[in-house]
Design a protein around this motif. Structure first.
Motif, PDB file in Angstrom:
ATOM      1  N   MET A   1      79.602  98.590  31.605  1.00 26.13           N
ATOM      2  CA  MET A   1      79.411  99.274  32.887  1.00 26.13           C
ATOM      3  C   MET A   1      80.589 100.198  33.161  1.00 26.13           C
ATOM      4  O   MET A   1      81.709  99.917  32.782  1.00 26.13           O
ATOM      5  CB  MET A   1      79.349  98.258  34.035  1.00 26.13           C
TER       6      MET A   1
ATOM      7  N   CYS B   1      76.678  90.863  37.336  1.00 24.69           N
ATOM      8  CA  CYS B   1      76.648  92.014  38.247  1.00 24.69           C
ATOM      9  C   CYS B   1      75.504  91.881  39.250  1.00 24.69           C
ATOM     10  O   CYS B   1      75.644  92.261  40.415  1.00 24.69           O
ATOM     11  CB  CYS B   1      76.539  93.307  37.455  1.00 24.69           C
TER      12      CYS B   1
ATOM     13  N   MET C   1      73.811  88.128  34.143  1.00 25.98           N
ATOM     14  CA  MET C   1      73.498  87.987  35.578  1.00 25.98           C
ATOM     15  C   MET C   1      74.689  88.229  36.501  1.00 25.98           C
ATOM     16  O   MET C   1      74.513  88.252  37.728  1.00 25.98           O
ATOM     17  CB  MET C   1      72.900  86.611  35.935  1.00 25.98           C
TER      18      MET C   1
ATOM     19  N   CYS D   1      74.013  95.374  27.294  1.00 25.05           N
ATOM     20  CA  CYS D   1      74.031  94.284  28.283  1.00 25.05           C
ATOM     21  C   CYS D   1      73.434  93.011  27.676  1.00 25.05           C
ATOM     22  O   CYS D   1      72.416  93.054  27.000  1.00 25.05           O
ATOM     23  CB  CYS D   1      73.230  94.721  29.506  1.00 25.05           C
ATOM     24  N   THR D   2      74.077  91.853  27.921  1.00 22.38           N
ATOM     25  CA  THR D   2      73.528  90.586  27.411  1.00 22.38           C
ATOM     26  C   THR D   2      72.859  89.783  28.540  1.00 22.38           C
ATOM     27  O   THR D   2      72.619  88.599  28.402  1.00 22.38           O
ATOM     28  CB  THR D   2      74.640  89.737  26.763  1.00 22.38           C
ATOM     29  N   ARG D   3      72.613  90.428  29.668  1.00 20.69           N
ATOM     30  CA  ARG D   3      71.883  89.832  30.785  1.00 20.69           C
ATOM     31  C   ARG D   3      72.537  88.536  31.285  1.00 20.69           C
ATOM     32  O   ARG D   3      71.864  87.536  31.485  1.00 20.69           O
ATOM     33  CB  ARG D   3      70.403  89.618  30.415  1.00 20.69           C
TER      34      ARG D   3
HETATM   35  S1  SF4 Z   1      74.191  91.450  33.445  1.00 14.57           S
HETATM   36 FE1  SF4 Z   1      76.214  90.863  32.697  1.00 14.57          FE
HETATM   37  S2  SF4 Z   1      76.338  91.889  30.712  1.00 14.57           S
HETATM   38 FE2  SF4 Z   1      74.714  92.893  31.828  1.00 14.57          FE
HETATM   39  S3  SF4 Z   1      75.679  94.617  32.867  1.00 14.57           S
HETATM   40 FE3  SF4 Z   1      75.674  92.911  34.293  1.00 14.57          FE
HETATM   41  S4  SF4 Z   1      77.648  91.943  34.031  1.00 14.57           S
HETATM   42 FE4  SF4 Z   1      77.309  93.234  32.239  1.00 14.57          FE
END
Ligand code: SF4
Ligand code: HEM
Ligand code: SF4
Ligand code: SF4
Ligand code: SF4
Lengths: 437, 79, 381
Positions: free
Chosen positions: A289, A309, A307, A303-305
């Motif tokens: 990001m 953000c 959660m 992104c590895t999801r």
């Molecule tokens: S979900 Fe996690 S890995 Fe994906 S952009 Fe948000 S903070 Fe980064």
């Protein structure tokens, strides 16, 4: 006058947290008064004996319960757990005092009409004491006499349209998070999948089918509110494949301090003004990001999801639209060979009724485990013993880098003969033509 | 496989075991190495439904044996 | 107390029998606002500790008041929950995975009367019946197992220590001053029904004495092969013994192989292992199940043994409070307990929490042990 003195337990009536001792005492009073003239089928003073046994354990520092295993309802291998007191003469009301597991509804929502019927039944035919809920998820009826077991089952099925949960070497009662019912993070309908599979596999739930217990749990997103990844042989965790949806206006509102971060979860302390760089971008585990001017950018492919953000800025960031779930397998508590976390088997699968693709994976896993699993060997232990490769083979899933944290760091690969050019059969005489003995 | 033959084999095998009355599902599979575990499991569960066999559950594992045989029933005063 | 039949006929158990119907369908139990907006929720906010609002695309809102509960609950108490739900929530209520109870209303003006009603109710002994809290960066309810109230292998009680701990942690149930959520769990024996192995703080009952052998009764009460097969470490062997001139079949236990699991006692009541001095509590810390920022982690053993001290387990509650305070003052915002311990290093963790380090805390159980020893010159003094 109390039937048994409970000086130690009485000390657990003070303090702010709800006291189970006070609660049991109110049940004692209720059963004594019996205002509705219920024809109590086990003695009125049973809750007094429960407190009495517990007080004795507080005094002795030892349990006073023994195990039993035969009792149950006819034809079911699970749902009832036999229990006997080792001081039956002191506590006759609980001399035999079995647990009944009642299969909770997915999501644990209730109408009071239904709850009241459960209460009436349990006051009439049991101790009036419950666990809401046991750690697997069931409604637990804590203690009744052997003779009442069939009667309760009959009433549950005939009058409440309600079945028992699992225990023993069965499929255990599946459990789910609240998911789409009230959570904006849910990537699939946890209640529907939980309910559908519970009904699909009723035979496995009620009658022993496996080498040991087997648990399904359903989390709508990687936050894992029901801890599926740590405590279910097969864990279904919601996820998505496309982009996190960004509302740039709301991002600005978070930066400007108009919306509290993390849904207000940190309101109890002054953490200073919200700093998107430090609290979101800097903590993103993949560093995917960044800000362009006042716009938040995400490189979604990286992104590895996790959660994070989305949890911090739920009004600005939303899960993607191409949703489904990941299946992880083999989690278990420590006994015997140490705890195991679930291992990723299926990175992404669509979760749409009637869920045929998901059932296919489940049944392949079961076929393998039923065939190869040793007595009391959990799925995770079988995977460890025979190897993850074997699991892939049996489920017909192609290996991919997503399956590992890192590739192996030893080269001791057990090559199979058919993988090696020319096979293993060689002519030693041919060899000897070029290499003397 | 003939289901009735299987029933007889199961009863005869269990009766032949001395000093032990409770068995894991796997022990039943071993009596029929040619058959799918699921087929045997279904017969065993049927035999419980018919009252020939009974379950004994530790809460975490289930054992199966001939109905009323063994020392547990006495120890649990459920005989 | 005359026996009343349900209609079940013991002579014909299969008559009219209904089986395999499963649980009730969840849709029967959704409050209308949930049924209408399912899958269409936009965002949520914690308005104050224990009170949440969820806002849907339709503009509908659902307000949730979350209260703690002892999971050990009487039908009288459940009926009181029903009465409240009928008065304020249209007759709907739900439980969370962590034994909290959630009362939901569909408009903001209904929140204050509901909350006031909940907070006003107390047990005769003085404790709250429905304390509001358990949200956000605080300490929510402890998930736990049965303990002495109903299980045969516990090394500690469950409801008692949980009540004692939650009394001590009560302020943090009702506030949100922690760096992140802090999850506490309790399991009363190493079988860990409660899967405490991934909690920020886990309280675990543990036996330390192998079973006793009731030779005289062993063969009468148990089937020896079953007790032998039950042992996960193969510590039990058949044996013969002579008592009063009588030759008896019994078993012998290799005590040094015993991992104190109680499985043999499950199969055989002549092998009891509970003991007042032997049994007690292990404290584990630093686990989590969420995938947020870092991967899910197992909890680590940080205190090898604390005695059982009913009714209020002061050594256990003191230890937990020390860990909680060290974490609260040391961790960064969003950092879970385990993430904090890893950042500062476990050597610092013991220092900050003022906990002694003993040889018991070094892993020696099977293969994975090796990976937990320090294999770098990077450490802190
Ligand atoms: S979900 Fe996690 S890995 Fe994906 S952009 Fe948000 S903070 Fe980064
Ligand atoms: C030999 C091993 C085990 C035995 C004999 C055993 C036995 C029991 C018994 C008798 C109960 C019921 C207690 C009661 O309600 O009266 C129980 C509950 C339970 N067990 Fe086990 N158990 C074993 C292992 C495990 C393991 C390894 C797990 C988890 C992986 C587990 C998970 C559970 C759960 C979730 C409950 C419900 C607990 C609750 O909510 O109170 N069990 N177990
Ligand atoms: S696991 Fe995810 S979807 Fe389910 S309740 Fe928790 S945050 Fe919501
Ligand atoms: S954790 Fe152990 S003692 Fe506690 S309920 Fe489970 S099996 Fe029984
Ligand atoms: S307590 Fe467990 S390890 Fe010890 S002898 Fe019994 S079964 Fe074996």
């Amino acid at each position: 006058m109390a039937k048994h003195e409970t000086p130690m337990l009485d000390q657990l009536e003070s303090g702010p947290w709800p006291s189970f001792v006070s609660d049991i005492k109110q049940e004692i009073a209720h059963r004594k008064a019996n205002p509705n003239n219920v024809e109590l089928q086990i003695p009125a003073d049973v809750p007094e004996d429960i407190l009495g046994v517990l007080e004795l354990s507080f005094k002795h520092g030892r349990t006073h319960w023994k195990h039993g295993g035969i009792v149950g309802v006819f034809g079911y291998g699970g749902g009832v757990i036999g229990r006997y007191c080792d001081q039956p003469e002191m506590f006759p009301g609980v001399a035999h005092f079995h647990t009944i597991r009642v299969n909770q509804p997915a999501g644990k929502f209730y109408t009071t009409e239904y709850l009241r019927k459960l209460c009436d039944l349990w006051e009439f035919r049991g101790s009036g004491i419950t666990n809401m809920h046991g750690s697997t998820g069931d409604i637990i009826f804590l203690g009744t006499h052997t003779k009442q077991l069939e009667e309760i089952f009959f009433e549950l099925t005939h009058n409440l349209n309600q079945d028992l949960g699992g225990s023993g070497s069965n499929l255990r009662t599946p459990a789910d998070c609240i998911g789409m019912a009230r959570c904006e993070y849910a990537c699939y309908d946890t209640q529907d999948l939980c309910h559908t599979l519970t009904n699909e596999y009723q035979d496995e739930l009620h009658r022993p089918a496996f080498p040991y217990k087997f648990k399904f749990k359903f989390d709508g997103c990687p936050n894992c509110c029901v801890a599926s990844i740590a405590r279910s042989d097969m864990s279904f965790v919601g996820t998505w494949r496309d982009d996190i949806k960004i509302d740039q206006e709301a991002v600005k509102a978070y930066i400007g301090g108009e919306i509290a971060p993390n849904g207000g979860a940190h309101a109890g302390r002054d953490w200073g003004p919200f700093d998107i760089q430090k609290e979101v971008i800097g903590l993103c585990p993949t560093g995917c990001m960044w800000m362009e001017g006042d716009k938040l950018m995400i490189d979604n492919r990286e992104c590895t999801r996790c959660m994070h953000c989305i949890n911090v800025m739920p009004r600005a960031l939303r899960i993607g639209d191409d949703r489904g779930l990941s299946i992880l397998v083999g989690a278990k508590a420590p006994i015997l060979d140490g705890a195991q976390m679930g291992s990723l088997l299926v990175p992404f699968i669509k979760a749409e009724a009637p869920y045929d693709e998901i059932k296919e994976v489940i049944e392949k896993v079961w076929d393998w485990w039923m065939e190869e699993g040793k007595n009391r060997e959990r799925l995770g232990e079988l995977i460890k013993r025979q190897g993850f490769q074997r699991l892939l083979e049996m489920t017909e899933i192609e290996p991919m880098p997503q399956h590992v944290q890192e590739p192996r760091s030893n080269p001791y690969i057990f090559w199979k003969e058919e993988e090696v050019e020319g096979g293993w059969e060689r002519d030693v005489n041919e060899f000897r033509k070029y290499h003397l003995r | 496989m003939d289901e009735n033959e299987a029933r007889k084999t199961i009863v005869a095998t269990l009766e032949g075991k001395k000093g032990k009355s409770k068995f894991y599902l796997k022990d039943f599979y071993a009596m029929f190495p040619e058959e799918k575990p699921r087929t045997i499991k279904n017969i065993v569960n049927k035999m419980v439904g018919e009252g020939t066999l009974e379950y004994w559950s530790s809460g975490s594992t289930t054992l199966i044996g001939l109905k009323g045989v063994g020392k547990q029933a006495g120890a649990e005063h459920e005989d | 107390m005359a026996f009343v039949s349900s209609g079940y006929d013991p002579n014909e158990p299969m008559k009219n029998r209904i089986t395999d119907i499963g649980p009730r369908h969840y849709e029967e139990f959704y409050p209308p606002v949930i049924a209408k907006n399912k899958g269409k929720w936009l965002y949520h906010e914690i308005l104050e500790p224990g009170v949440l609002v969820h806002v849907a695309e339709s503009g509908d809102e659902v307000y949730t008041v979350r209260v703690g509960g002892a999971r050990l609950m009487s039908v009288t108490h459940i009926r009181e929950i029903c009465e409240i739900a009928e008065k304020h929530c249209g007759g709907y209520v739900r439980w969370t995975t962590r034994n909290n109870i959630e009362f939901m209303v569909d408009s903001k003006d209904k929140v204050a009367p509901l909350k006031k009603d909940l907070e006003s109710r107390k047990f005769d002994g003085g404790s709250f019946k429905f304390p509001v809290g358990g949200t956000g960066a605080g300490i929510t309810n402890i998930v736990h197992t049965q303990g002495w109230i109903h299980c045969h292998t516990p090394a500690t009680d469950a409801s008692g220590p949980v009540k004692a701990c939650m009394d001590e942690l009560f302020a943090d149930f009702q506030s949100m001053r922690m760096p992140a959520q802090l999850r506490v769990s309790l399991a009363c024996c190493l079988n860990m029904c409660g899967a405490v192995h991934c909690s920020d703080i886990a309280i675990l009952g543990y036996h330390r004495k192998p079973p006793m052998l009731d030779h005289e009764y062993l063969d009468k009460m148990c089937e020896i092969p079953l007790a032998i097969a039950a042992c996960p470490t193969a510590a039990i062997k058949p044996a013969k013994i002579e008592i009063n001139g009588q030759k008896l079949n019994t078993v012998a236990i290799n005590n040094s192989r015993c991992m104190f699991c109680g499985n043999c006692y499950t199969m055989c009541p002549a092998l009891p292992l509970s003991d007042k001095e032997g049994d007690g509590i292990v404290i584990m810390a630093g686990g989590k199940v969420s995938n947020r920022i870092s991967a899910p982690k197992f909890s680590k053993v940080v205190v090898a043994f604390l005695p059982n001290e009913p009714p209020r387990w002061p050594s256990t509650t003191d230890t937990i409070k020390k860990i909680v305070e060290a974490y609260a003052s040391g961790a960064k915002k969003y950092e879970r307990l385990g993430e904090w311990a890893e950042r500062i290093g476990w050597e610092r963790f013991f220092e900050r929490c003022d906990l002694p380090f003993t040889h018991h805390l070094i892993d020696d159980f099977r293969d994975p042990a090796y990976f937990t020893w320090r294999q770098t010159t990077q450490f802190k003094f």
